[in-house]
Design an enzyme around this catalytic site. Structure first.
Site, PDB file in Angstrom:
ATOM      1  N   ALA A   9       0.820  -1.201   0.000  1.00  0.00           N
ATOM      2  CA  ALA A   9       0.000   0.000   0.000  1.00  0.00           C
ATOM      3  C   ALA A   9       0.861   1.260   0.000  1.00  0.00           C
ATOM      4  CB  ALA A   9      -0.921  -0.018   1.206  1.00  0.00           C
ATOM      5  N   GLU A  10       1.954   1.210   0.740  1.00  0.00           N
ATOM      6  CA  GLU A  10       2.746   2.419   0.928  1.00  0.00           C
ATOM      7  C   GLU A  10       4.068   2.410   0.170  1.00  0.00           C
ATOM      8  OE1 GLU A  10       2.401   5.289   2.685  1.00  0.00           O
ATOM      9  OE2 GLU A  10       0.317   4.768   3.067  1.00  0.00           O
ATOM     10  N   ILE A  13       9.169  -2.718  -2.360  1.00  0.00           N
ATOM     11  CA  ILE A  13      10.393  -3.277  -1.789  1.00  0.00           C
ATOM     12  C   ILE A  13      11.173  -3.939  -2.912  1.00  0.00           C
ATOM     13  CG2 ILE A  13      11.332  -4.858  -0.049  1.00  0.00           C
ATOM     14  CD1 ILE A  13       9.528  -2.815   1.262  1.00  0.00           C
ATOM     15  N   ASP A 114       2.025  -1.126  13.909  1.00  0.00           N
ATOM     16  CA  ASP A 114       1.461  -1.988  12.858  1.00  0.00           C
ATOM     17  C   ASP A 114       1.944  -3.428  13.066  1.00  0.00           C
ATOM     18  OD1 ASP A 114       0.073  -2.724  10.579  1.00  0.00           O
ATOM     19  OD2 ASP A 114       1.542  -1.899   9.167  1.00  0.00           O
TER      20      ASP A 114
HETATM   21  N1  LIG Z   1      14.808  -5.918   5.116  1.00  0.00           N
HETATM   22  C1  LIG Z   1      14.007  -6.826   4.559  1.00  0.00           C
HETATM   23  N2  LIG Z   1      14.477  -8.071   4.310  1.00  0.00           N
HETATM   24  C2  LIG Z   1      13.685  -9.011   3.719  1.00  0.00           C
HETATM   25  N3  LIG Z   1      12.414  -8.799   3.352  1.00  0.00           N
HETATM   26  C3  LIG Z   1      11.878  -7.574   3.583  1.00  0.00           C
HETATM   27  C4  LIG Z   1      12.648  -6.521   4.198  1.00  0.00           C
HETATM   28  N4  LIG Z   1      11.857  -5.427   4.285  1.00  0.00           N
HETATM   29  C5  LIG Z   1      10.658  -5.779   3.766  1.00  0.00           C
HETATM   30  N5  LIG Z   1      10.653  -7.055   3.342  1.00  0.00           N
HETATM   31  C6  LIG Z   1       9.519  -7.797   2.729  1.00  0.00           C
HETATM   32  O1  LIG Z   1       8.660  -6.898   2.081  1.00  0.00           O
HETATM   33  C7  LIG Z   1       7.367  -6.906   2.686  1.00  0.00           C
HETATM   34  C8  LIG Z   1       6.810  -5.491   2.738  1.00  0.00           C
HETATM   35  O2  LIG Z   1       7.663  -4.650   3.495  1.00  0.00           O
HETATM   36  P1  LIG Z   1       7.065  -3.572   4.501  1.00  0.00           P
HETATM   37  O3  LIG Z   1       6.097  -4.237   5.400  1.00  0.00           O
HETATM   38  O4  LIG Z   1       8.199  -2.842   5.113  1.00  0.00           O
HETATM   39  O5  LIG Z   1       6.343  -2.574   3.488  1.00  0.00           O
HETATM   40  P2  LIG Z   1       4.807  -2.128   3.396  1.00  0.00           P
HETATM   41  O6  LIG Z   1       4.740  -0.939   2.562  1.00  0.00           O
HETATM   42  O7  LIG Z   1       4.217  -2.091   4.732  1.00  0.00           O
HETATM   43  O8  LIG Z   1       4.165  -3.262   2.596  1.00  0.00           O
HETATM   44  P3  LIG Z   1       2.746  -3.863   2.932  1.00  0.00           P
HETATM   45  O9  LIG Z   1       1.757  -2.764   2.658  1.00  0.00           O
HETATM   46  O10 LIG Z   1       2.702  -5.034   1.990  1.00  0.00           O
HETATM   47  O11 LIG Z   1       2.799  -4.265   4.397  1.00  0.00           O
HETATM   48  C9  LIG Z   1       7.583  -7.526   4.058  1.00  0.00           C
HETATM   49  O12 LIG Z   1       6.434  -8.160   4.561  1.00  0.00           O
HETATM   50  C10 LIG Z   1       8.719  -8.498   3.801  1.00  0.00           C
HETATM   51  O13 LIG Z   1       8.220  -9.704   3.271  1.00  0.00           O
HETATM   52 MG   LIG Z   2       4.146  -4.218   6.030  1.00  0.00          MG
END
Ligand SMILES: Nc1ncnc2c1ncn2[C@@H]1O[C@H](COP(=O)(O)OP(=O)(O)OP(=O)(O)O)[C@@H](O)[C@H]1O
Ligand SMILES: [Mg+2]
Length: 203
Positions: A9-10, A13, A114
């Site tokens: 959503a935000e 990665i 969260d």
């Molecule tokens: N440092 C990291 N190492 C490995 N995987 C990661 C890392 N950071 C993020 N990810 C992967 O990417 C996904 C999404 O990252 P994050 O939760 O930080 O972003 P988000 O914008 O909140 O995404 P979402 O809306 O899908 O939750 C995580 O659930 C994980 O699977």
């Molecule tokens: Mg997340």
């Protein structure tokens, strides 16, 4: 080589590099439904907040290390693990590790904001399992017992909605691992938070 790992959503990665030298680039992408200047301010603020909190937790070893940061990007260590949501149903005892990490956060007056099982990554080296917390975009500092109770409430709700079969088992383990200085006060406040939740559901 660059690959998209997740597009949420935000943020998007990306994973860069190969094998042991992989890094993650979390980029807060432009949202067209938000007014341009509001969008920029929000993305910058969340990026700053997330990197600040990652820095302050780095010494405890349960968050990815930051390698570089920019206005909208955080380059960090790649955590070679699986999301807790993929592992906890088979092994509810893993929630103990959630409690341990959250103890350190709350004792440092840091609220995650969260706490879901997607925002936790489980690694395994030999027989040693380790739990990382990620996604600090909604985190903030606070000394309020209320904010800590809400943090737990969100985790409990995540267990009940995504892992309902093992939710109570996992929650017992979580509480075993969760031992902050003011545990008693926080858990008392949690009851009030939950009553408020139930009341809202009925009205
Ligand atoms: N440092 C990291 N190492 C490995 N995987 C990661 C890392 N950071 C993020 N990810 C992967 O990417 C996904 C999404 O990252 P994050 O939760 O930080 O972003 P988000 O914008 O909140 O995404 P979402 O809306 O899908 O939750 C995580 O659930 C994980 O699977
Ligand atoms: Mg997340």
């Amino acid at each position: 080589m660059r690959k998209v790992l997740s597009s949420g959503a935000e943020a998007t990665i990306y994973i860069d590099g190969a094998n042991k030298s992989q890094t993650v680039d979390k980029e807060r992408s432009k949202k067209n439904y938000r007014h341009n200047s509001i969008d920029e301010t929000l993305r910058k603020a969340r990026t700053r907040k997330e990197s600040k909190i990652l820095h302050s937790l780095e010494k405890y070893g349960f968050v990815p290390k930051i390698l570089k940061q920019d206005e909208y990007n955080i380059i960090m260590e790649y955590v070679d693990g699986v999301q807790l949501k993929k592992a906890i149903d088979k092994d509810p005892k893993l929630a103990l590790l959630v409690g341990k990490n959250l103890t350190i956060m709350h004792d440092n007056n840091i609220i995650h904001g969260d706490l879901t099982t997607s925002n936790m990554l489980l690694t395994k080296k030999g027989k040693i399992q380790k739990l990382y917390f990620i996604d600090f975009g909604l985190s903030y500092t606070s000394t309020r017992v209320e904010d800590m109770a809400v943090d737990i409430h969100l985790f409990k709700q995540a267990l009940e909605s995504k892992h309902y079969k093992i939710a109570s088992k996992a929650y017992i383990q979580f509480i075993k691992g969760y031992n902050p200085k003011n545990k008693k006060e926080i858990l008392e406040r949690l009851e009030i938070v939950e009553q408020r939740g139930r009341y809202k559901e009925k009205t």
